[in-house]
Motif scaffolding. Structure first.
Motif, PDB file in Angstrom:
ATOM      1  N   TRP A 368      13.394  -1.175   6.073  1.00 53.77           N
ATOM      2  CA  TRP A 368      13.902  -0.316   5.012  1.00 53.77           C
ATOM      3  C   TRP A 368      15.311  -0.724   4.584  1.00 53.77           C
ATOM      4  O   TRP A 368      15.656  -0.614   3.411  1.00 53.77           O
ATOM      5  N   TYR A 388       9.398  -1.368   6.552  1.00 52.66           N
ATOM      6  CA  TYR A 388       8.947  -0.911   5.234  1.00 52.66           C
ATOM      7  C   TYR A 388       7.483  -1.319   5.114  1.00 52.66           C
ATOM      8  O   TYR A 388       7.164  -2.493   4.926  1.00 52.66           O
ATOM      9  N   SER A 419       8.160   5.414   5.770  1.00 55.42           N
ATOM     10  CA  SER A 419       7.199   4.994   4.750  1.00 55.42           C
ATOM     11  C   SER A 419       6.143   6.050   4.467  1.00 55.42           C
ATOM     12  O   SER A 419       5.723   6.221   3.312  1.00 55.42           O
TER      13      SER A 419
END
Length: 484
Positions: A368, A388, A419
């Protein structure tokens, strides 16, 4: 309808009969591949994936678990110490939309509808019993004593280095797989979050809540628990119930986290569509949860406050900790103390590099922090370390084109929280996310061998009947004229 207990398996088996037999394995075999899918972890989600893949006609699926046997597998009979699950009983679990395989049907068959109506949340021991029934009834084979030590990418598939422990000894083995599903629990993409100054304590004076703690040995001892979430309260309660002389629980916050903010998005619209939200919205939802704090259920708090020898310390982060003689001497925000034993209820850190089996993979995974740049007042390094994930909970490449094999590793553990918006691997994620992963696995396995499948779809098909069956009834105008 209440089904008598002795007839329940027949009722569940009848449900399986009515949905039809399992499809045959349609996946094209490859001489260099041992498994189409390897599921790492034989707990509730690992078993549910095995059943779902079977129903999708995907064969050569292997479930491995590091636990030596079924009784030591998963969290429910090991380091989960709550009396009741933290999720509502009404949530769909591993039953895959088949009511006869649900906990409710299982429970009502044994204890009646009134008993199910009376329970607020499912008991931990009952949930473990139900899951054992689920595995055995559906005949889910699990290879216990099998640890994944290294994932070695080879093209688009993997060489899996395994350590296998049996009564005869330890064996090192390498097997190949096209797909991996990581159903390996709370530390599956990281490690227990032991924070300073606890890191300086020896293992005979410190344990994390994920460890196998000998609570009986704490009888008559003075115990410190560091942390304010549910696992910390569960550990404190277990120590008190085991006869600890006193238990002190230390919380950094000035008040216990008591607002379960994730409930605000528990309705179908938010739950079903969370993965499609813009990154900034998903990030802010994860950040809101982090800042509000993980809440312990009210009954977990009540479980400890009934003991007069329980002491709660608020606004009291530990500043120093060291062994002095036979005891741990600690300085916290509200004073100095001595204890016989310390339990860290400090949660888990997501850190792919902490997992030896991901050594060849971790550097290539998109996190992320690589994808989303939050405003300065929204930064959070712990959230930024989460992978991610793609639409089917697969790893994505940090640099496109450098690690195409990552799409074949699906993450079904709490590292998917940012996520997906829920603790992936827990009950709330099953209904939405297990079918998504299975559909992608099926699609990928099919398209990777499209030429063979196209040939199969274009194969000659024998006729069900020939013209002799109908030619005597074919309309002909001459027949009409002759009849006139």
């Amino acid at each position: 309808m209440t089904v008598p207990p002795l007839d329940y398996d027949h009722y569940a088996r009848e449900t399986l009969r009515l949905i039809g037999p399992d499809p045959e394995d349609w996946v094209i075999g490859r001489p260099d591949i041992d498994h189409n899918v390897v599921i790492v972890g034989g707990g509730q989600t690992g078993a549910a994936f095995a059943f779902g893949l079977r129903r999708a006609g995907i064969g050569r699926v292997s479930v491995i678990d590091a636990a030596p046997d079924e009784t030591h597998a998963g969290v429910w009979t090991t380091f989960a110490r709550m009396n009741r699950l933290r999720t509502p009983k009404s949530l769909a679990g591993p039953e895959a939309g088949l009511p006869a395989l649900s906990f409710q049907a299982w429970h009502e068959a044994r204890h009646g509808e009134a008993s199910y109506a009376d329970i607020e949340r499912i008991g931990r021991a009952q949930w473990a019993e139900y899951l054992a029934w689920y595995r055995h009834f559906l005949d889910i084979p699990i290879r216990y004593g099998t640890t994944l030590t290294l994932v070695e990418p080879v093209g688009t598939h993997f060489r899996l280095h395994l350590t296998i422990r049996t009564a005869e000894g330890v064996e090192q083995r390498v097997e190949t797989a096209r797909k991996i599903v990581l159903c390996n629990g709370v530390a599956g993409n990281g490690k227990p979050n032991i924070v300073p100054p606890l890191t300086g304590l020896p293992s005979n004076r410190l344990a994390h809540t994920s460890d196998a703690i000998d609570f009986a040995s704490l009888s008559g001892k003075s115990v410190a628990v560091v942390g304010g979430a549910a696992s910390a309260f569960d550990a404190a309660a277990t120590a008190l119930e085991a006869g600890a002389a006193d238990v002190h629980l230390f919380v950094r916050r000035a008040a216990l986290a008591a607002e379960p903010v994730s409930r605000a998005r528990a309705y179908p619209g938010a739950y079903d569509n969370f993965p499609a939200l813009p990154d900034a919205v998903r990030w802010r939802q994860a950040l809101r949860f982090r800042r509000a704090g993980s809440t312990a259920p009210a009954d977990a708090v009540a479980r400890v406050t009934g003991f007069s020898n329980f002491h709660l310390h608020l606004g009291a982060p530990w500043q120093e900790a060291a062994v002095a003689g036979e005891r741990v001497r600690a300085r916290a925000g509200d004073g100095s103390f001595e204890f016989d034993f310390v339990i860290a209820g400090t949660g888990y850190a997501v850190d792919l590099h902490a997992r030896p089996e991901l050594a060849h993979v971790a550097d290539h995974v998109l996190l992320w922090r690589h994808r989303h740049a939050p405003a300065p007042d929204e930064r959070d390094d712990a959230l930024g370390a989460h992978p991610y994930l793609g639409d089917a909970l697969e790893y994505l490449e940090k640099r496109p084109g450098t690690a195409p094999y990552l799409k074949n590793i699906h993450v079904f553990n709490p590292a998917g929280f940012v996520s997906r918006g829920v603790p992936v691997g827990d009950v709330p994620c099953m209904k939405r996310d297990i079918p998504v992963v299975i559909r992608r696995i099926s699609q990928d396995l099919f398209l990777e061998d499209l030429d063979a499948h196209e040939a199969r779809m274009n194969a000659d098909v024998p006729a069900d009947f020939d013209a002799a069956q109908y030619e005597h009834r074919v309309y002909r105008e001459t027949d009409v004229e002759s009849a006139g």
